[in-house]
Design an enzyme around this catalytic site. Structure first.
Site, mmCIF file in Angstrom:
data_model
loop_
_atom_site.group_PDB
_atom_site.id
_atom_site.type_symbol
_atom_site.label_atom_id
_atom_site.label_comp_id
_atom_site.label_asym_id
_atom_site.label_seq_id
_atom_site.Cartn_x
_atom_site.Cartn_y
_atom_site.Cartn_z
ATOM 1 N N ARG A 64 0.850 -1.186 0.000
ATOM 2 C CA ARG A 64 0.000 0.000 0.000
ATOM 3 C C ARG A 64 0.890 1.242 0.000
ATOM 4 O O ARG A 64 2.107 1.141 0.074
ATOM 5 C CB ARG A 64 -0.901 0.014 1.250
ATOM 6 N N GLY A 65 0.233 2.400 -0.085
ATOM 7 C CA GLY A 65 0.959 3.662 -0.149
ATOM 8 C C GLY A 65 1.133 4.083 -1.593
ATOM 9 O O GLY A 65 1.622 3.306 -2.419
ATOM 10 N N ALA A 66 0.742 5.301 -1.910
ATOM 11 C CA ALA A 66 0.645 5.734 -3.312
ATOM 12 C C ALA A 66 1.918 5.493 -4.129
ATOM 13 O O ALA A 66 1.863 4.834 -5.170
ATOM 14 C CB ALA A 66 0.226 7.204 -3.366
ATOM 15 N N ARG A 98 -7.349 -0.544 -7.076
ATOM 16 C CA ARG A 98 -7.669 0.515 -6.117
ATOM 17 C C ARG A 98 -7.847 1.809 -6.903
ATOM 18 O O ARG A 98 -6.924 2.222 -7.611
ATOM 19 C CB ARG A 98 -6.583 0.673 -5.046
ATOM 20 N N GLN A 210 -3.137 2.317 10.417
ATOM 21 C CA GLN A 210 -1.828 2.393 9.768
ATOM 22 C C GLN A 210 -0.846 3.261 10.542
ATOM 23 O O GLN A 210 0.360 3.078 10.437
ATOM 24 C CB GLN A 210 -1.963 2.936 8.339
ATOM 25 N N ASP A 251 -2.662 10.563 -1.900
ATOM 26 C CA ASP A 251 -2.909 9.488 -2.857
ATOM 27 C C ASP A 251 -3.288 10.028 -4.226
ATOM 28 O O ASP A 251 -3.136 9.330 -5.223
ATOM 29 C CB ASP A 251 -4.008 8.567 -2.330
ATOM 30 N N ASN A 261 -6.327 12.076 0.592
ATOM 31 C CA ASN A 261 -5.438 11.310 1.459
ATOM 32 C C ASN A 261 -6.286 10.476 2.411
ATOM 33 O O ASN A 261 -7.519 10.604 2.437
ATOM 34 C CB ASN A 261 -4.499 12.245 2.240
ATOM 35 N N LYS A 262 -5.642 9.640 3.189
ATOM 36 C CA LYS A 262 -6.350 8.754 4.102
ATOM 37 C C LYS A 262 -7.404 9.520 4.897
ATOM 38 O O LYS A 262 -7.154 10.620 5.390
ATOM 39 C CB LYS A 262 -5.345 8.100 5.058
#
Length: 382
Positions: A64-66, A98, A210, A251, A261-262
């Site tokens: 995960r993570g852009a 995603r 996270q 993201d 973003n999250k």
């Protein structure tokens, strides 16, 4: 207030396992991932031999993570090409796994375009071209990470002269999301190494934690002075004057400077604005999507409600092998519906600056974003 949390952080080493690597054993190439769903309880690897396995790893957030999603997507195309699978089908599967993180599609298209451009030279050369593109993206992201850290620290020192920075961060933005040391976390890490970080406040980041599971893990590994807090405790920190700056990743950044973003990032931006605290977004230029005109046009991923109605704890591999179920512990009555967007969108007027490998943009405007993208294209071409 923060001093009551001060303690000897000790010295830690980064994790021995790289977050992502390409290997070529005798039975064919594989993409090996550090399984982030097992952290912090266990550093375990996940081996992907084909694109469906990688897609599942992406959907379950094992990777995960852009920025890292872009790298993984590019390697996924190369994996399909070298193993003789349909590259176009593989690219479509990967890009759709995603929807919000623009880097994923960027990496997939980069490797797929390289494959198509070399297709006339034969399947083997086309596959090698896709792999070369993935490796180059991996390398460039590591360089971008280092440059963002430098630009971000310079901006902090400009906005907050004197050091002693108390930084609040959300979600996870370290080496676990990058080919290098990360985005926002890399800036905090640089401040720590320069002796200018007083405290890293780590939002636990509901519902998947996270921050608690991954950012605290990375902070401890690197010896940063850090304190974990629940997301809804952030307001009291601002009110007490304990936050000097907010640093988050992204993201997707729209053409007008809106930042996805999250989920939970937007409330922090509102708090920061009210309390006159800089709200800084750190992301590579590959996260900017000129094709998305504004925040309202960003597709926000909706995740399963059980991530809210249950609490899942990472289980070591030995427990899973012994027959333990992967389900979480219910925290809501059976049948309760849950609203669970993976991201929220912060409008540009709440963003103090966007820091990329090409420098810091402030104020954040559509014209500024366009100029930043143009400068990035010139650097890439040269």
């Amino acid at each position: 207030m923060a001093d009551q949390y001060a303690h000897d952080e000790g010295r830690y080493e980064p994790p021995a396992m790289p977050v992502l690597r390409w290997e070529e054993p005798p039975d064919g190439p594989v993409l090996v991932l550090l399984d982030q769903t097992r952290l912090p309880a266990e550093e375990a690897e996940l081996v992907c031999t084909d694109v469906p396995a990688l897609v599942e790893a992406i959907r379950t957030l094992a990777v995960r993570g852009a920025p890292l999603l872009g790298i993984a997507g590019a390697y996924g195309v190369a994996l399909a090409a070298i193993r003789g699978y349909d590259v176009e089908e593989a690219a479509a599967l990967l890009e759709g796994s995603r929807p919000t993180a623009v880097n994923l599609g960027y990496g997939v298209r980069l490797a797929a375009d390289a494959y198509r451009a070399a297709a006339g030279r034969g399947a083997e050369q086309a596959a090698l071209a896709a792999l070369t593109a993935a490796r180059e993206l991996h390398r460039r992201d590591a360089v971008a990470s280092s440059r963002m850290a430098g630009h971000g620290l310079a901006l902090l020192d400009e906005l907050l002269p004197g050091g002693g920075h108390r930084i609040l961060t959300h979600c996870n933005t370290g080496a676990l999301v990058s080919g290098g040391e990360g985005t926002a976390f890399a800036v905090a890490l640089s401040a720590h190494r320069a002796g200018r970080l007083r405290r890293l406040w780590v939002d636990e980041t509901r519902p998947l934690l996270q921050g608690a599971r991954l950012t605290a893990y990375e902070a401890a590994r690197n010896g940063l002075p850090h304190t974990l807090l629940t997301d809804n405790a952030a307001g009291s920190l601002f009110a007490a004057g304990e936050v000097d700056a907010v640093l988050i990743g992204a993201d997707r950044i729209a053409a007008d400077g809106s930042v996805a973003n999250k989920v939970g990032s937007y409330p922090l931006a509102v708090l920061a604005k009210y309390h006159h605290v800089p709200f800084i977004v750190v992301a590579p230029t590959t996260t900017i999507d000129p094709g998305t005109p504004d925040g309202a046009s960003i597709e926000v991923e909706q995740r399963p409600g059980r991530e809210v109605t249950e609490v899942a704890a990472p289980r070591p591999r030995a427990m899973s092998a012994a027959g333990q179920t992967a389900g979480g512990i219910p925290v809501a009555p059976l049948g309760t519906q849950a609203y669970n967007p993976a991201f929220d969108v912060t409008p540009p007027e709440l963003v103090t600056a966007i820091v990329t490998e090409e420098g810091a943009l402030s104020p954040v405007t559509g014209d500024g974003i366009a100029a930043l993208c143009a400068r990035s294209r010139q650097v890439t071409i040269s």
